[in-house]
Design a protein around this motif. Structure first.
Motif, PDB file in Angstrom:
ATOM      1  N   VAL A   1       0.855  -1.190   0.000  1.00 39.36           N
ATOM      2  CA  VAL A   1       0.000   0.000   0.000  1.00 39.36           C
ATOM      3  C   VAL A   1       0.890   1.238   0.000  1.00 39.36           C
ATOM      4  O   VAL A   1       1.852   1.319   0.768  1.00 39.36           O
ATOM      5  CB  VAL A   1      -0.908   0.019   1.252  1.00 39.36           C
ATOM      6  N   GLU A   2       0.576   2.191  -0.875  1.00 36.74           N
ATOM      7  CA  GLU A   2       1.318   3.456  -0.932  1.00 36.74           C
ATOM      8  C   GLU A   2       0.312   4.611  -0.967  1.00 36.74           C
ATOM      9  O   GLU A   2      -0.556   4.660  -1.831  1.00 36.74           O
ATOM     10  CB  GLU A   2       2.206   3.498  -2.173  1.00 36.74           C
ATOM     11  N   ILE A   3       0.414   5.514  -0.002  1.00 41.15           N
ATOM     12  CA  ILE A   3      -0.499   6.653   0.100  1.00 41.15           C
ATOM     13  C   ILE A   3       0.317   7.940   0.223  1.00 41.15           C
ATOM     14  O   ILE A   3       1.161   8.061   1.105  1.00 41.15           O
ATOM     15  CB  ILE A   3      -1.454   6.494   1.304  1.00 41.15           C
ATOM     16  N   ARG A   4       0.045   8.873  -0.681  1.00 39.63           N
ATOM     17  CA  ARG A   4       0.776  10.157  -0.699  1.00 39.63           C
ATOM     18  C   ARG A   4      -0.236  11.294  -0.663  1.00 39.63           C
ATOM     19  O   ARG A   4      -1.111  11.387  -1.518  1.00 39.63           O
ATOM     20  CB  ARG A   4       1.626  10.237  -1.970  1.00 39.63           C
ATOM     21  N   ASP A   5      -0.149  12.133   0.379  1.00 38.49           N
ATOM     22  CA  ASP A   5      -1.005  13.320   0.417  1.00 38.49           C
ATOM     23  C   ASP A   5      -0.150  14.556   0.132  1.00 38.49           C
ATOM     24  O   ASP A   5       1.083  14.484   0.091  1.00 38.49           O
ATOM     25  CB  ASP A   5      -1.742  13.435   1.757  1.00 38.49           C
ATOM     26  N   TYR A   6      -0.823  15.667  -0.081  1.00 38.54           N
ATOM     27  CA  TYR A   6      -0.134  16.920  -0.395  1.00 38.54           C
ATOM     28  C   TYR A   6      -0.551  17.996   0.600  1.00 38.54           C
ATOM     29  O   TYR A   6      -0.858  19.132   0.242  1.00 38.54           O
ATOM     30  CB  TYR A   6      -0.438  17.327  -1.844  1.00 38.54           C
ATOM     31  N   GLY A   7      -0.576  17.569   1.871  1.00 38.61           N
ATOM     32  CA  GLY A   7      -0.889  18.493   2.957  1.00 38.61           C
ATOM     33  C   GLY A   7       0.361  19.213   3.444  1.00 38.61           C
ATOM     34  O   GLY A   7       1.293  19.474   2.675  1.00 38.61           O
ATOM     35  N   ARG A   8       0.413  19.470   4.740  1.00 40.49           N
ATOM     36  CA  ARG A   8       1.537  20.233   5.297  1.00 40.49           C
ATOM     37  C   ARG A   8       2.780  19.385   5.521  1.00 40.49           C
ATOM     38  O   ARG A   8       3.885  19.907   5.636  1.00 40.49           O
ATOM     39  CB  ARG A   8       1.103  20.863   6.632  1.00 40.49           C
ATOM     40  N   GLY A   9       2.590  18.064   5.608  1.00 37.72           N
ATOM     41  CA  GLY A   9       3.719  17.200   5.939  1.00 37.72           C
ATOM     42  C   GLY A   9       3.926  17.162   7.442  1.00 37.72           C
ATOM     43  O   GLY A   9       3.768  18.183   8.124  1.00 37.72           O
ATOM     44  N   ILE A  10       4.263  15.997   7.972  1.00 40.89           N
ATOM     45  CA  ILE A  10       4.544  15.889   9.412  1.00 40.89           C
ATOM     46  C   ILE A  10       5.762  16.750   9.727  1.00 40.89           C
ATOM     47  O   ILE A  10       6.757  16.731   8.987  1.00 40.89           O
ATOM     48  CB  ILE A  10       4.844  14.421   9.797  1.00 40.89           C
ATOM     49  N   PRO A  11       5.737  17.538  10.825  1.00 39.57           N
ATOM     50  CA  PRO A  11       6.945  18.279  11.220  1.00 39.57           C
ATOM     51  C   PRO A  11       8.151  17.341  11.262  1.00 39.57           C
ATOM     52  O   PRO A  11       8.087  16.265  11.872  1.00 39.57           O
ATOM     53  CB  PRO A  11       6.586  18.815  12.608  1.00 39.57           C
ATOM     54  N   LEU A  12       9.223  17.727  10.588  1.00 36.36           N
ATOM     55  CA  LEU A  12      10.328  16.795  10.326  1.00 36.36           C
ATOM     56  C   LEU A  12      10.951  16.204  11.584  1.00 36.36           C
ATOM     57  O   LEU A  12      11.369  15.043  11.590  1.00 36.36           O
ATOM     58  CB  LEU A  12      11.392  17.499   9.477  1.00 36.36           C
ATOM     59  N   GLY A  13      11.013  16.974  12.625  1.00 35.16           N
ATOM     60  CA  GLY A  13      11.639  16.479  13.848  1.00 35.16           C
ATOM     61  C   GLY A  13      10.774  15.496  14.613  1.00 35.16           C
ATOM     62  O   GLY A  13      11.232  14.875  15.586  1.00 35.16           O
ATOM     63  N   LYS A  14       9.502  15.333  14.195  1.00 31.22           N
ATOM     64  CA  LYS A  14       8.571  14.463  14.919  1.00 31.22           C
ATOM     65  C   LYS A  14       8.073  13.285  14.075  1.00 31.22           C
ATOM     66  O   LYS A  14       7.117  12.615  14.463  1.00 31.22           O
ATOM     67  CB  LYS A  14       7.369  15.279  15.405  1.00 31.22           C
ATOM     68  N   VAL A  15       8.714  13.064  12.931  1.00 28.44           N
ATOM     69  CA  VAL A  15       8.242  12.003  12.033  1.00 28.44           C
ATOM     70  C   VAL A  15       8.250  10.645  12.724  1.00 28.44           C
ATOM     71  O   VAL A  15       7.254   9.905  12.696  1.00 28.44           O
ATOM     72  CB  VAL A  15       9.088  11.965  10.735  1.00 28.44           C
ATOM     73  N   ILE A  16       9.355  10.298  13.369  1.00 28.71           N
ATOM     74  CA  ILE A  16       9.455   8.986  14.021  1.00 28.71           C
ATOM     75  C   ILE A  16       8.476   8.889  15.178  1.00 28.71           C
ATOM     76  O   ILE A  16       7.779   7.874  15.346  1.00 28.71           O
ATOM     77  CB  ILE A  16      10.904   8.712  14.480  1.00 28.71           C
ATOM     78  N   ASP A  17       8.379   9.937  15.987  1.00 29.12           N
ATOM     79  CA  ASP A  17       7.463   9.920  17.132  1.00 29.12           C
ATOM     80  C   ASP A  17       6.012   9.722  16.688  1.00 29.12           C
ATOM     81  O   ASP A  17       5.249   8.994  17.321  1.00 29.12           O
ATOM     82  CB  ASP A  17       7.561  11.234  17.908  1.00 29.12           C
ATOM     83  N   CYS A  18       5.623  10.377  15.605  1.00 28.30           N
ATOM     84  CA  CYS A  18       4.227  10.321  15.159  1.00 28.30           C
ATOM     85  C   CYS A  18       3.794   8.936  14.690  1.00 28.30           C
ATOM     86  O   CYS A  18       2.597   8.649  14.655  1.00 28.30           O
ATOM     87  CB  CYS A  18       3.990  11.334  14.030  1.00 28.30           C
TER      88      CYS A  18
END
Length: 632
Positions: free
Chosen positions: A74-91
């Motif tokens: 499964v591959e899903i790509r949105d064009y929103g704001r993007g997860i804040p880069l420093g919190k990608v792993i945490d999220c």
């Protein structure tokens, strides 16, 4: 005497987030399943990631989502704001971490508990998340929730947004497969609820201009609509209503874009409000069942911090619209009372057509009231000693049972004593029931619902399922037609399917009807036995076992021993769902297959008739493995 369990400090265990999700996946995504049911876990995984993309769109960021789903990826790509880069792993790997706790960042979102994406991560054998934000990108890769690749933030030319790629873990979702029709229905619902959003799914565009109006117009046969769809919109609520020519009630309910398949407070209030408003408009106390008979409707509401009855968010609990707002019941009632009443006053032709449908339902109900009473009394007596039904202990409507157990409840509909006997002896008595037919059921095509009460077998089946007054109290999650894979068996399947499509179409549309897939061959030697469901599987089994294995051709369910049957209806059960897509017109379908013999059907049979060739012909050992030729 067995030693008592030694209960010490060492007995107390603490699981980290991923261990707990993998140990108790049903708590997070409902039932597991292999993809044959539309609420199986693999579709919940897709939904959890899509929900995040939809929430970005709802907040005004991104008008397009790209979705690619192959057999196992499964591959899903949105064009929103993007997860804040420093919190990608945490999220994606820390429970109770996310942006939706901040009500200023996400208003009236679906996912509020910080669990969904983490559950996908833990239940995927591969999970990759990548955020694109203001010319930079951060990527992380996991395997079964364990971080395996954590490169630093780097430059990027991609548009802002988030991309997630994952593969469900085959050790948890055994023999899983995605059914395209289920995915398309799921994505259409997102499109209907988010006007202006385009979802590109495997190269096909999904887009809706008119929301719930489009949903109903695409789900109902145009010829069966009794009056134009009533489409009403307000702040945080949208509804669409019409009546069709079929039986039953059909509803599509949504909360904050989430398809609540089991309804909840908003749907209960909606059904109640329709009855109350129509009674007041016509100034007559019509029976609620007459008003709602054949209704097809959709409702979507948006509330702050929705309270669902399970992690999979399929049923909404009691609550208010917002912190200081009215109860949801009052909110829905007030909206319908005002807007539906206004619409009917402004559109007298629609009001007349609606009244005619109600009066027709009233006449039909009164016509069968006498025989219905007798049939129900007969069914009540039969239930005490119902020889047709071998019931199970846990049912789909059991409030005390856990979700995963209830979702495994199923009723096998079989034909003949031998087949019923094999299934009865090998079934799981906790969740599997058996209803035995005495022969070919009546072809009920074109008949009125009176036949359901006049025909003892149909009436007993209706009572076994508990669907006389709708499918809200359905006793089994899956209704499985289990007949022989021969001409007679196929005919019985058609007759049973006709019964459900004619009188209980909402049961089929909600994904409750299945065909049991049983093996055609047993290929074995002294060391191993392989059951094969097609000639291709048979050929592979012969190649694998080699040296002249013994081959048995199963011609009927009755000749399969109970011991063997247990392996076909247990953990590795194969079910083929009966799927009605939006192009399917039930009236046309039944007329073609079950109506009077037509020239078109004769041509169809001639063009599609296949004779099962001697299955040993392409095997060099055919002389030792002669098998019977059967008509397919």
């Amino acid at each position: 005497m067995a030693e008592p369990f030694n209960y010490t400090e060492d007995s107390i265990k603490s699981l980290d987030w991923r261990e707990h999700i993998r140990l108790r996946p049903g708590m997070y995504i409902g039932k597991l399943g292999d993809g044959s049911a539309q609420d199986d876990g693999i579709y919940v995984l897709v939904k959890e990631i899509l929900d995040n993309a939809i929430d970005e769109h709802m907040m005004g960021f991104g008008r397009m989502i790209d979705v690619k789903i192959s057999e196992h990826k499964v591959e899903i790509r949105d064009y929103g704001r993007g997860i804040p880069l420093g919190k990608v792993i945490d999220c994606v790997s820390k429970i109770n971490t996310g942006g939706k706790y901040d009500s200023g960042a996400f208003q009236k979102s679906v996912g509020l508990n910080g669990v969904g994406t983490k559950a996908v991560n833990a239940l995927a054998d591969f999970f990759r998340v990548q955020s694109f934000r203001d010319g930079q990108s951060k990527m992380a890769e996991f395997e079964r929730g364990i971080l395996v690749n954590d490169p630093p933030i780097g430059p990027s030319n991609e548009r802002n947004g988030t991309k997630v790629i994952f593969s469900p873990d085959g050790s948890i979702f055994k023999n899983y497969h995605f059914i395209p029709e289920y995915l398309e229905n799921q994505i259409w619902n997102y499109a209907y609820l988010n006007a202006g959003l385009t979802i590109n799914f495997n190269g096909k565009k999904f887009f809706s201009d008119r929301g719930l109006y489009d949903l109903l117009s695409n789900r109902i046969d145009e010829e069966s609509i009794r009056y134009p769809i009533i489409h009403l919109k307000g702040n945080d609520i949208e509804v669409a209503i019409t009546h069709s020519g079929s039986y039953g009630e059909e509803y599509y309910s949504f909360v904050n874009g989430q398809y609540t398949t089991q309804g909840g407070t908003h749907l209960a209030a909606f059904r109640e409000a329709i009855v109350k408003t129509i009674r007041e408009f016509y100034k007559k106390d019509y029976d609620a069942s007459d008003i709602r008979q054949s209704v097809v409707a959709a409702i979507a509401v948006r509330v702050q911090e929705p309270v669902f009855e399970s992690q999979t968010k399929t049923k909404l609990g009691s609550q208010s619209v917002g912190p200081d707002g009215p109860t949801l019941r009052t909110f829905v009632n007030d909206f319908i009372k005002t807007e539906l009443d206004n619409y009917l006053h402004k559109n007298p032709s629609v009001a007349d057509a609606l009244l005619k449908r109600i009066l027709q339902s009233e006449r039909e109900r009164k016509e069968i009231s006498g025989i219905k009473k007798l049939a129900n009394e007969r069914a009540k007596k039969a239930n005490l000693h119902n020889k047709k039904l071998r019931d199970c202990r846990v049912h789909y409507d059991d409030p005390k049972a856990t979700e995963d157990v209830k979702n495994n409840s199923m009723l096998f509909i079989t034909e003949g004593d031998s087949a019923s006997g094999s299934i009865t002896k090998s079934r799981d008595v906790q969740t599997q029931a058996v209803f035995s037919l005495r022969g070919k059921p009546l072809n009920c095509f074109g008949m009125t619902k009176k036949v359901v009460y006049e025909n003892e077998e149909f009436n007993l089946l209706q009572h076994a399922l508990n669907i006389e007054d709708g499918i809200e109290n359905l006793r089994y999650r899956k209704i499985v037609i289990a007949t022989d894979a021969d001409v007679d068996g196929m005919h019985i399947r058609l007759l049973i399917m006709t019964y459900f499509l004619q009188f209980f179409p909402d049961l089929v549309k909600n994904g409750h009807l299945f065909i049991l897939d049983t093996p055609l061959f047993r290929v074995r030697n002294k060391k191993e036995t392989i059951y094969c469901y097609s000639d291709e599987e048979r050929q592979r089994a012969i190649h694998k076992l080699g040296s002249k294995p013994e081959i048995t051709r199963f011609k009927g369910l009755g000749e399969i021993s109970p011991e063997e049957f247990g392996t076909f209806i247990g953990e590795n059960i194969r079910l083929d769902p009966i799927i009605l897509n939006k192009e399917t017109k039930i009236s046309d379908l039944l007329t073609f297959y079950m109506g009077k013999n037509t020239h078109d059907r004769q041509l169809f049979i001639i063009d599609n008739l296949k004779i099962e060739k001697d299955l040993a012909l392409d095997d060099p050992r055919k002389s030792e493995e002669k098998e019977e030729v059967d008509a397919a």
